[in-house]
Design a protein around this motif. Sequence first.
Motif, short mmCIF file in Angstrom:
data_model
loop_
_atom_site.label_atom_id
_atom_site.label_comp_id
_atom_site.label_asym_id
_atom_site.label_seq_id
_atom_site.Cartn_x
_atom_site.Cartn_y
_atom_site.Cartn_z
N LEU A 35 -2.66 -62.50 -1.35
CA LEU A 35 -2.38 -62.02 0.34
C LEU A 35 -2.92 -61.83 0.78
CD1 LEU A 35 0.95 -60.62 -1.58
CD2 LEU A 35 0.53 -62.67 0.41
N GLU A 39 -4.24 -62.30 4.99
CA GLU A 39 -4.30 -61.92 5.38
C GLU A 39 -6.18 -62.13 5.84
OE1 GLU A 39 -4.87 -56.70 5.82
OE2 GLU A 39 -3.71 -57.30 4.72
N GLU A 45 3.65 -63.87 7.69
CA GLU A 45 4.11 -63.76 6.57
C GLU A 45 4.54 -64.72 5.67
OE1 GLU A 45 5.21 -61.44 3.74
OE2 GLU A 45 4.17 -61.14 4.81
N ASP A 46 5.19 -65.59 6.20
CA ASP A 46 5.53 -66.97 5.33
C ASP A 46 4.21 -67.99 5.12
OD1 ASP A 46 8.23 -66.40 5.70
OD2 ASP A 46 8.53 -67.66 8.09
N GLN A 49 2.77 -65.65 2.20
CA GLN A 49 3.58 -66.29 0.88
C GLN A 49 3.37 -67.53 -0.21
OE1 GLN A 49 4.70 -63.79 -1.06
NE2 GLN A 49 4.45 -62.45 0.88
#
Length: 106
Positions: A35, A39, A45-46, A49
């Motif tokens: 994660l 970033e 977000e998807d 993940q």
Amino acid sequence: MTTYDDRERAFEAKFAHDAEMQFRAEARRNKLVGLWAAELLGKAEDEAQAYARSVVEHDLHEPGIEDVIAKLVADLGDKATPEAIRAKMAEMMPVAKAQLMAETGL
């Protein structure tokens, strides 16, 4: 059944539990590092993940962390050095263990 047999069974059960918790902590650490890397790569977000999942899965290829570090170095390019990745992995291990402890109620 003797006390010795009971103690041996208890030791084996503890060993198996400890090995499972270590595996889960390493997988959680890899997810957290994934994660972080996502970033740095600017993933949504998807995507973040999914990328974190790919980092966890990549660790299953070889024992140790070198395969994960190699993947992250290749993916991150000049965004992070191998030393920075190792430092992030070391930083995330206690976080991963704390999260697992909180989830399991230990």
